[in-house]
Design an enzyme around this catalytic site. Structure first.
Site, PDB file in Angstrom:
ATOM      1  N   GLY A   7      -1.276  -4.914   4.069  1.00  0.00           N
ATOM      2  CA  GLY A   7      -0.203  -4.234   4.649  1.00  0.00           C
ATOM      3  C   GLY A   7       0.791  -3.476   3.468  1.00  0.00           C
ATOM      4  CG  ASP A   8       3.019  -6.564   1.463  1.00  0.00           C
ATOM      5  OD1 ASP A   8       3.741  -6.061   2.479  1.00  0.00           O
ATOM      6  OD2 ASP A   8       2.886  -7.852   1.229  1.00  0.00           O
TER       7      ASP A   8
END
Length: 307
Positions: A252-253
């Site tokens: 997600g990052d």
């Protein structure tokens, strides 16, 4: 240049064990210690794809100094020093499981919070895009991210905000909105106070809720099902190929890094979504969190469908 903001960073410590034995001694042969926190994962990926990036946030004590010493090359350090010690976060890897022990972190004084806003206001003038990630440390008000968003947006800079819970709710209910939010399906359900399925028509309906008025991009992560996005009045479904997953933590990052990167280079909608999803998949194929191998970029990118 892209500015990443990590308000509650950590030293991420990994202890791999064959078996975790309770109420006795466990000896670890190999220990991994890295500069951690969601915003620093974003920072690392941006550096690896050769985007100019500066990192800011709050650091203190010897643990804070460790993070400064291990940021990596190509990253401009613009952190703000606090009195408290930056936290440690421990992950024990055992029998195919992961047990985490997360320190709360330092409590930020009212003066430190106000002084960081001044520090941040100066930094925002020098960059093109701002990416804010992760949790808020104790002591800062729940609407602190809303304040950071307002400062950047009033300076004419787009903001990607990746957080959850009360701080996300406060930011999207504020008068000045972030440019992009990236909730996953669970976080979207939490925001709306009801279960939201991964069905395209269901997602299309809920993203038209007045809660999201004024937010340019809402990109909903759907894991192996890709993503569903709303940009203005246009909706997109992003389909991704099946890939062997080594470590999904940090994907997600990496996706946030791709969004910020695409905004910085002013990519088209389709290219923004493909760039972001490709970096997320590349992270999932690596052992290290917040790391991408660009060798496979074109192969994966060409297999992503945006409709």
């Amino acid at each position: 240049m892209i500015l990443t903001v990590t308000m509650n960073p950590s030293i991420d410590i990994s202890y791999p064990l064959d078996v975790l034995q309770l109420d006795t001694v466990n000896r670890v042969a190999e220990v991994s210690k890295t500069a951690g926190g969601k915003g620093l994962n974003v920072t690392r990926v941006l550096s690896e794809i050769k985007d100019p990036v500066a990192a800011t946030g709050l650091l203190g004590g010897r643990t804070g100094q460790f993070i400064l010493d291990h940021l990596g090359e190509g990253i401009e350090e613009r952190f703000f020093e606090i009195a408290g010690d930056t936290r440690n976060c421990i992950a024990i890897l055992h029998e195919g499981k992961q047990t985490e022990i997360l320190e709360k972190g330092p409590t930020i004084s009212e003066k430190e919070g106000k002084d960081f806003l001044d520090h941040y206001r100066h930094l925002v003038e020098q960059v093109e895009v701002v990416a804010i990630s992760g949790s808020l440390p104790a002591g800062l008000p729940v609407d602190y991210y809303a304040s950071l968003v307002k400062i950047a947006r009033e300076a004419g800079k787009p903001v990607v905000l990746d957080c959850s819970g009360a701080s996300l709710e406060a930011a999207i209910q504020a008068a000045v909105k972030p440019t992009v939010i990236k909730p996953n399906n669970e976080e979207l359900s939490q925001l709306l106070g009801k279960e939201v399925s991964k069905n395209v028509e269901d997602l299309k309906e809920v993203l038209q809720d007045s809660l999201f008025d004024g937010i340019e991009w809402v990109i909903v992560s759907l894991g192996a099902n890709g993503a569903f996005a709303k940009h203005g009045d246009v909706f997109y479904k992003v389909d991704i190929p099946d890939i062997p997953v080594v470590n999904p933590v940090g994907s997600g990052d990496s996706t946030v890094a791709g969004i910020a990167s695409a905004l910085n280079s002013k990519k088209s909608d389709a290219d923004l979504l493909k760039h972001a999803m490709t970096l997320g998949m590349l992270n999932a194929q690596e052992t290290m969190t917040g790391h991408v191998n660009m060798t496979n970029y074109e192969t994966l990118n060409s297999q992503i469908g945006v409709k």
